[in-house]
Design a protein around this motif. Structure first.
Motif, PDB file in Angstrom:
ATOM      1  N   GLU A  71       0.810  -1.127   0.026  1.00 44.28           N
ATOM      2  CA  GLU A  71      -0.103  -0.023   0.024  1.00 44.28           C
ATOM      3  C   GLU A  71       0.727   1.307   0.026  1.00 44.28           C
ATOM      4  N   ASN A  72       2.023   1.092   0.255  1.00 42.41           N
ATOM      5  CA  ASN A  72       2.899   2.188   0.259  1.00 42.41           C
ATOM      6  C   ASN A  72       3.782   2.466  -1.026  1.00 42.41           C
ATOM      7  N   LEU A 215      11.978   3.674   6.077  1.00 45.85           N
ATOM      8  CA  LEU A 215      11.562   4.960   7.072  1.00 45.85           C
ATOM      9  C   LEU A 215      10.199   5.394   6.579  1.00 45.85           C
ATOM     10  N   VAL A 216       9.813   5.015   5.509  1.00 44.80           N
ATOM     11  CA  VAL A 216       8.543   5.669   4.864  1.00 44.80           C
ATOM     12  C   VAL A 216       7.477   4.980   5.813  1.00 44.80           C
ATOM     13  N   PRO A 217       7.131   3.767   6.387  1.00 46.65           N
ATOM     14  CA  PRO A 217       5.989   3.379   7.007  1.00 46.65           C
ATOM     15  C   PRO A 217       5.965   4.132   8.379  1.00 46.65           C
ATOM     16  N   THR A 218       7.022   4.637   8.849  1.00 45.69           N
ATOM     17  CA  THR A 218       6.926   5.133  10.273  1.00 45.69           C
ATOM     18  C   THR A 218       6.899   6.621  10.235  1.00 45.69           C
ATOM     19  N   LEU A 219       7.063   7.487   9.197  1.00 50.15           N
ATOM     20  CA  LEU A 219       6.838   8.727   9.257  1.00 50.15           C
ATOM     21  C   LEU A 219       5.890   9.259   8.256  1.00 50.15           C
ATOM     22  N   ASP A 220       5.063  10.076   8.465  1.00 48.43           N
ATOM     23  CA  ASP A 220       3.918  10.589   7.389  1.00 48.43           C
ATOM     24  C   ASP A 220       4.444  11.882   6.901  1.00 48.43           C
ATOM     25  N   ASN A 221       5.543  12.311   7.096  1.00 46.25           N
ATOM     26  CA  ASN A 221       6.178  13.492   6.195  1.00 46.25           C
ATOM     27  C   ASN A 221       7.263  13.217   5.157  1.00 46.25           C
ATOM     28  N   LEU A 222       7.337  11.846   4.966  1.00 42.88           N
ATOM     29  CA  LEU A 222       8.593  11.391   4.176  1.00 42.88           C
ATOM     30  C   LEU A 222       8.187  10.518   2.951  1.00 42.88           C
ATOM     31  N   VAL A 223       8.691  11.026   1.839  1.00 48.87           N
ATOM     32  CA  VAL A 223       8.396   9.901   0.600  1.00 48.87           C
ATOM     33  C   VAL A 223      10.056   9.834   0.247  1.00 48.87           C
ATOM     34  N   VAL A 224       9.806   8.683  -0.458  1.00 51.20           N
ATOM     35  CA  VAL A 224      11.213   8.154  -1.374  1.00 51.20           C
ATOM     36  C   VAL A 224      10.903   7.589  -2.597  1.00 51.20           C
ATOM     37  N   SER A 225      11.645   8.194  -3.755  1.00 50.81           N
ATOM     38  CA  SER A 225      11.315   7.902  -5.047  1.00 50.81           C
ATOM     39  C   SER A 225      12.605   7.087  -5.525  1.00 50.81           C
ATOM     40  N   GLY A 233      19.256  -0.534 -15.292  1.00 48.92           N
ATOM     41  CA  GLY A 233      19.648  -0.302 -16.823  1.00 48.92           C
ATOM     42  C   GLY A 233      18.314  -0.676 -17.726  1.00 48.92           C
ATOM     43  N   LEU A 234      17.094  -0.175 -17.224  1.00 52.30           N
ATOM     44  CA  LEU A 234      15.798  -0.288 -17.954  1.00 52.30           C
ATOM     45  C   LEU A 234      15.185   0.982 -18.296  1.00 52.30           C
ATOM     46  N   ALA A 235      15.993   1.982 -18.696  1.00 49.09           N
ATOM     47  CA  ALA A 235      15.269   3.279 -18.909  1.00 49.09           C
ATOM     48  C   ALA A 235      14.245   3.066 -20.056  1.00 49.09           C
ATOM     49  N   GLY A 236      14.698   2.195 -21.030  1.00 51.46           N
ATOM     50  CA  GLY A 236      13.618   2.021 -22.189  1.00 51.46           C
ATOM     51  C   GLY A 236      12.319   1.725 -21.637  1.00 51.46           C
ATOM     52  N   LEU A 237      12.579   0.951 -20.649  1.00 48.97           N
ATOM     53  CA  LEU A 237      11.030   0.240 -20.097  1.00 48.97           C
ATOM     54  C   LEU A 237       9.834   1.493 -19.497  1.00 48.97           C
ATOM     55  N   ARG A 238      10.555   2.272 -18.993  1.00 48.93           N
ATOM     56  CA  ARG A 238       9.994   3.479 -18.264  1.00 48.93           C
ATOM     57  C   ARG A 238       9.170   2.891 -16.895  1.00 48.93           C
ATOM     58  N   VAL A 239       9.992   2.631 -15.871  1.00 49.87           N
ATOM     59  CA  VAL A 239       9.206   2.415 -14.570  1.00 49.87           C
ATOM     60  C   VAL A 239       9.974   2.847 -13.605  1.00 49.87           C
ATOM     61  N   GLY A 240       9.321   3.712 -12.705  1.00 48.81           N
ATOM     62  CA  GLY A 240       9.712   4.424 -11.602  1.00 48.81           C
ATOM     63  C   GLY A 240       8.501   4.169 -10.332  1.00 48.81           C
ATOM     64  N   TYR A 241       9.124   4.516  -9.216  1.00 54.69           N
ATOM     65  CA  TYR A 241       7.906   4.303  -7.979  1.00 54.69           C
ATOM     66  C   TYR A 241       8.102   4.981  -7.143  1.00 54.69           C
ATOM     67  N   LEU A 242       7.306   5.723  -6.385  1.00 59.03           N
ATOM     68  CA  LEU A 242       7.328   6.178  -5.068  1.00 59.03           C
ATOM     69  C   LEU A 242       7.002   5.602  -3.909  1.00 59.03           C
ATOM     70  N   LEU A 243       7.633   5.558  -2.651  1.00 60.31           N
ATOM     71  CA  LEU A 243       7.412   5.091  -1.429  1.00 60.31           C
ATOM     72  C   LEU A 243       6.789   5.932  -0.594  1.00 60.31           C
ATOM     73  N   ALA A 244       5.445   5.781  -0.229  1.00 61.78           N
ATOM     74  CA  ALA A 244       4.811   7.061   0.254  1.00 61.78           C
ATOM     75  C   ALA A 244       3.804   6.490   1.540  1.00 61.78           C
TER      76      ALA A 244
END
Ligand SMILES: Cc1ncc(COP(=O)(O)O)c(C=O)c1O
Length: 375
Positions: A71-72, A215-225, A233-244
């Motif tokens: 869920e994060n 640290l993300v699940p323990t702090l509600d003012n932190l996100v990590v991308s 090495g997979l820039a051509g696939l285009r996948v990124g994510y945010l932990l929040a």
């Protein structure tokens, strides 16, 4: 381009019309397991089915590896689109939550400033400055580009804001802040928000630098991308994510469509995350290649290269020449490198950045740069 590419072939192929782009920081090698996963989709019916609506298998794998809950995890086609979507959302929400901030925003758009090191992923402060938002730059000076965490603390003691730190940093290539300092500041300043951009973190062994993801699940003012574009090495696939925080992930999900990540990309990313041999291999290869570039540049006149922990090397001219002149001359020989245009009151005229390539590309870059600088 493969690592067996031959220097002469490269020289013939590369031209200003068909340049070799060493300005975007794309990674070099993908995990072998990702390539094997991609090869499984080889028939006319391999891709006929939709993937899961919310890419649960990938979110679950990320969650397990990064020490968060599924869920994060918020997935998109790259972490760049996430920055573009989420930073305005965070700033807007923060401003709306306080009448004082609304007033400051109306008066001079300083309701919730972006606080970031002077050298950072330039799209973030540039976009913020373009929207007229206040950007407060924290000094970062050569040769070590160390972030003064005490200075950051002093700034936060005077005003709340969104702290955006890329670590290891683009373009300086060094780790800027320890996990313990992130945690301490986020707890001390609950009314500020902290964005730790770990786009390049996998180049650093977690035994040497503890990552911030769990640290993300323990702090509600932190996100990590994070992103699959660089060490994976997979820039051509285009996948990124945010932990929040889960509530923020739900809001972000409601702003975009389901089925965002295709099955091919999902399977390749899952296989890559589970390929234990990949990151040690990439770290060693990258160290070898960046050292070659650093040594090569430092043997030239009129330029210097700084140490790096990642897949690019920050350099600057030392003879008063504008780095754009160097970049233009290199581009005329078919190689694109990165220079930095001013942002707000910050100038970067003497800096340029070189991304490591594969095979003969690095030697070709050094020879071309040497040729340009001798003229
Ligand atoms: C620090 C940083 N974050 C995020 C990105 C965006 O990468 P992507 O959209 O490929 O995930 C970049 C790209 O250069 C970057 O340098």
């Amino acid at each position: 381009m493969t690592d067996t590419s031959d220097y002469e072939e490269l020289k013939r192929r590369v031209s200003p019309q068909a340049p070799l782009n060493l300005g975007l920081n794309d990674g070099t090698y993908a995990p072998a397991a990702s390539i094997a996963a991609l090869q499984e989709f080889s028939t006319r019916t391999s891709l006929r089915n939709y993937t899961t609506a919310n890419n649960d298998p990938l979110r679950e794998t990320i969650a397990e590896i990064d020490g968060v809950a599924p869920e994060n995890v918020y997935l998109r086609n790259g972490s760049g689109p996430i920055l573009k979507q989420v930073i305005p959302h965070l700033v807007k929400t923060a401003i709306k939550s306080s009448p004082k901030r609304v007033l400051q925003h109306v008066i001079n758009k300083s309701g919730f400033p972006i606080i970031t090191p002077r050298h950072t992923y330039s799209k973030v402060p540039r976009k913020a400055a373009g929207l007229g938002l206040t950007v407060e730059f924290v000094p970062l000076e050569p040769p070590n580009f160390e972030l003064d965490v005490g200075e950051l603390d002093r700034i936060l003691s005077k005003r709340d804001g969104l702290v955006y730190i890329t670590t290891p940093n683009n373009p300086t290539g060094n780790v800027l802040i320890a996990r313990a300092a992130v945690e301490r500041l986020a707890r001390k300043y609950p009314n500020s928000k902290f964005w730790i951009d770990e786009a390049y973190v996998h180049y650093v062994d977690p035994a040497e630098h503890a990552y911030c993801s769990d640290l993300v699940p323990t702090l509600d003012n932190l996100v990590v991308s994070r992103t699959f574009s660089f060490a994976y090495g997979l820039a051509g696939l285009r996948v990124g994510y945010l932990l929040a925080p889960a509530a923020l992930v739900r809001t972000l999900e409601s702003q975009v469509t389901d089925y965002r990540i295709g099955m091919l990309a999902e399977r390749a990313c899952i296989a890559g995350l589970r390929d234990d041999s990949h990151l040690p291999f990439v770290r060693e290869k990258t160290r070898e290649m960046t050292q070659k570039i650093i040594d090569g540049v430092n043997a030239m006149d009129g330029v210097e290269a700084f140490q790096t922990a990642v897949n690019f090397v920050l350099c600057r001219t030392t003879d008063g020449r504008n780095a754009q002149e160097v970049a233009d001359a290199v581009a005329a020989r078919g190689i694109l490198i990165k220079t930095f245009t001013p942002i707000a009151n910050q100038r970067y005229d003497d800096y340029f950045r070189l991304t490591v390539g594969v095979g003969a590309e690095n030697q070709f870059l050094l020879d071309t740069l040497g040729d340009v600088l001798r003229r």
